[in-house]
Motif scaffolding. Structure first.
Motif, PDB file in Angstrom:
ATOM      1  N   UNK B   7       0.838  -1.201   0.000  1.00 22.44           N
ATOM      2  CA  UNK B   7       0.000   0.000   0.000  1.00 22.44           C
ATOM      3  C   UNK B   7       0.872   1.250   0.000  1.00 22.44           C
ATOM      4  N   UNK B   8       2.079   1.086  -0.500  1.00 20.94           N
ATOM      5  CA  UNK B   8       3.101   2.129  -0.352  1.00 20.94           C
ATOM      6  C   UNK B   8       2.787   3.427  -1.077  1.00 20.94           C
ATOM      7  N   UNK B   9       1.925   3.378  -2.084  1.00 22.36           N
ATOM      8  CA  UNK B   9       1.645   4.604  -2.831  1.00 22.36           C
ATOM      9  C   UNK B   9       0.438   5.357  -2.276  1.00 22.36           C
ATOM     10  N   UNK B  12      -1.332   6.792   3.511  1.00 22.90           N
ATOM     11  CA  UNK B  12      -0.608   6.314   4.693  1.00 22.90           C
ATOM     12  C   UNK B  12       0.739   5.733   4.300  1.00 22.90           C
ATOM     13  N   UNK B  13       0.726   4.909   3.260  1.00 21.98           N
ATOM     14  CA  UNK B  13       1.951   4.225   2.852  1.00 21.98           C
ATOM     15  C   UNK B  13       3.040   5.193   2.439  1.00 21.98           C
ATOM     16  N   UNK B  14       2.688   6.214   1.654  1.00 19.87           N
ATOM     17  CA  UNK B  14       3.724   7.125   1.169  1.00 19.87           C
ATOM     18  C   UNK B  14       4.326   7.931   2.326  1.00 19.87           C
ATOM     19  N   UNK B  15       3.518   8.191   3.340  1.00 17.34           N
ATOM     20  CA  UNK B  15       4.060   8.859   4.528  1.00 17.34           C
ATOM     21  C   UNK B  15       5.089   7.966   5.219  1.00 17.34           C
ATOM     22  N   UNK B  16       4.758   6.693   5.355  1.00 16.78           N
ATOM     23  CA  UNK B  16       5.706   5.757   6.002  1.00 16.78           C
ATOM     24  C   UNK B  16       6.982   5.605   5.182  1.00 16.78           C
ATOM     25  N   UNK B  17       6.827   5.583   3.865  1.00 15.67           N
ATOM     26  CA  UNK B  17       8.013   5.468   3.000  1.00 15.67           C
ATOM     27  C   UNK B  17       8.954   6.640   3.273  1.00 15.67           C
ATOM     28  N   UNK B  18       8.413   7.849   3.280  1.00 14.34           N
ATOM     29  CA  UNK B  18       9.257   9.025   3.523  1.00 14.34           C
ATOM     30  C   UNK B  18       9.896   9.003   4.907  1.00 14.34           C
ATOM     31  N   UNK B  23      16.129   4.827   7.131  1.00 11.91           N
ATOM     32  CA  UNK B  23      16.448   3.964   8.275  1.00 11.91           C
ATOM     33  C   UNK B  23      16.498   2.493   7.901  1.00 11.91           C
ATOM     34  N   UNK B  24      15.694   2.108   6.914  1.00 13.70           N
ATOM     35  CA  UNK B  24      15.480   0.682   6.662  1.00 13.70           C
ATOM     36  C   UNK B  24      15.463   0.365   5.166  1.00 13.70           C
ATOM     37  N   UNK B  25      15.610  -0.910   4.883  1.00 15.90           N
ATOM     38  CA  UNK B  25      15.482  -1.370   3.503  1.00 15.90           C
ATOM     39  C   UNK B  25      13.993  -1.584   3.220  1.00 15.90           C
ATOM     40  N   UNK B  26      13.409  -0.642   2.514  1.00 14.97           N
ATOM     41  CA  UNK B  26      11.974  -0.754   2.226  1.00 14.97           C
ATOM     42  C   UNK B  26      11.757  -1.359   0.851  1.00 14.97           C
ATOM     43  N   UNK B  27      10.828  -2.287   0.787  1.00 11.93           N
ATOM     44  CA  UNK B  27      10.385  -2.790  -0.513  1.00 11.93           C
ATOM     45  C   UNK B  27       8.940  -2.344  -0.666  1.00 11.93           C
ATOM     46  N   UNK B  28       8.709  -1.454  -1.601  1.00 13.33           N
ATOM     47  CA  UNK B  28       7.373  -0.888  -1.737  1.00 13.33           C
ATOM     48  C   UNK B  28       6.522  -1.738  -2.676  1.00 13.33           C
ATOM     49  N   UNK B  29       5.257  -1.919  -2.261  1.00 11.42           N
ATOM     50  CA  UNK B  29       4.310  -2.713  -3.036  1.00 11.42           C
ATOM     51  C   UNK B  29       3.049  -1.895  -3.250  1.00 11.42           C
TER      52      UNK B  29
END
Lengths: 198, 198
Positions: B7-9, B12-18, B23-29
């Motif tokens: 739900x990265x786009x 909520x998801x885009x806020x968490x991505x930013x 800090x972390x290795x994010x894999x966005x879906x």
């Protein structure tokens, strides 16, 4: 009062039939027996049931089929199919029944302690219960003409000792408490509530 | 930490991505964009996503499609289809992901205040939320190797003002509170809990 009792041949339903049959006009519904035969996992069966019954004052559902089995057997397909009864079947009883129920009538669905007190083998039932309970609160603000909706939530019930071992630490809900829980919903004035019996 | 963000786009998801990308290795879906394209209403998409990702430390889901619309439009079919995303999609992320997640990893799902605070137009989302929350408690006693599971429950969120009118009386959940709710689940030690942000 004309009461439609769905799940009438089950352990809970048959107790309610005996308790209420001299007080009210009961129409019993079961998958294989009863005044009307209907399987709540079938939308068509529910539609036919309501067409045959016409108007009524209260619907009581004690029909809660869900999938019971080890966690490792819970595939997406098994999980989805398991929600067709206790969750979607009961929701459909309301969505379709609201066009037939008399003003100031009531729907009372069955849920259970697994919503908050999970046990092994019953993750599917937990999800179904949680969904039913939230639906009850949501439907209560939508139903018109004074129609009410509640759910009764027992833990393992007294007359189902074969399940006691699956519910360690749960004091079984007596049949009397269960019956009175349904009485509170059907003959009382509450709406949007989960009548918790554990 | 290798975190799969489903739900990265979305809002909520885009806020968490930013907030977490440094800090972390994010894999966005996402359904239409992201490192991996997957629609959680499709079991096949979820399977392919996990096959492509391999092992991971945490899954965060902010993907909660459900049906939104007037009560009178809720036919059995609409209701059932509406549960394929937020309810069944998220459950399937866990059922299928448990074979890929690293020991002591975590799943964090999204639910919402509608479980207990219904609003017009959102009965389907209420049912989905209630089911997810009960599932989280049930899954927590089943997952092995120290794998944890929680849900984060905001009300209408600060960055979605277009929904404010549907949630009278709800003080919007700030993006900061939302992010910290997910932090508590992913980086903390809780399991089987609903992290309530309203």
């Amino acid at each position: 009062m004309k009461i439609l009792l769905v799940g009438a041949s089950g352990t809970m339903g048959s107790h309610l039939v005996n308790a209420w049959k001299n007080e009210h006009e009961l129409i019993t519904v079961g998958t294989k027996s009863g005044d009307i035969k209907a399987d709540i996992t079938s939308v068509d069966d529910i539609k036919k049931m309501y067409e045959s019954v016409g108007s009524f004052d209260a619907l009581v559902s004690t029909a809660g089929p869900s999938y019971v089995g080890p966690w490792k057997t819970l595939t997406p397909e098994v999980f989805k199919n398991g929600l067709n009864g206790k969750l979607l079947g009961q929701i459909n009883l309301v969505l379709l029944g609201q066009d037939y129920i008399n003003p100031n009538g009531s729907f009372t669905l069955i849920t259970g302690g697994l919503t908050y007190e999970p046990q092994h083998f019953f993750a599917n039932a937990s999800a179904a219960n949680g969904g039913v309970e939230a639906f009850v609160r949501a439907a209560a603000i939508e139903l018109k003409k004074g129609v009410r909706i509640n759910a009764v939530s027992p833990t393992v019930i007294e007359n189902s000792p074969q399940y006691f071992d699956y519910f360690p630490g749960e004091i079984p809900t007596t049949m009397r408490a269960l019956e009175f829980g349904f009485r509170k919903s059907v003959f009382g004035a509450k709406t949007g509530e989960i009548i918790k019996l554990y």
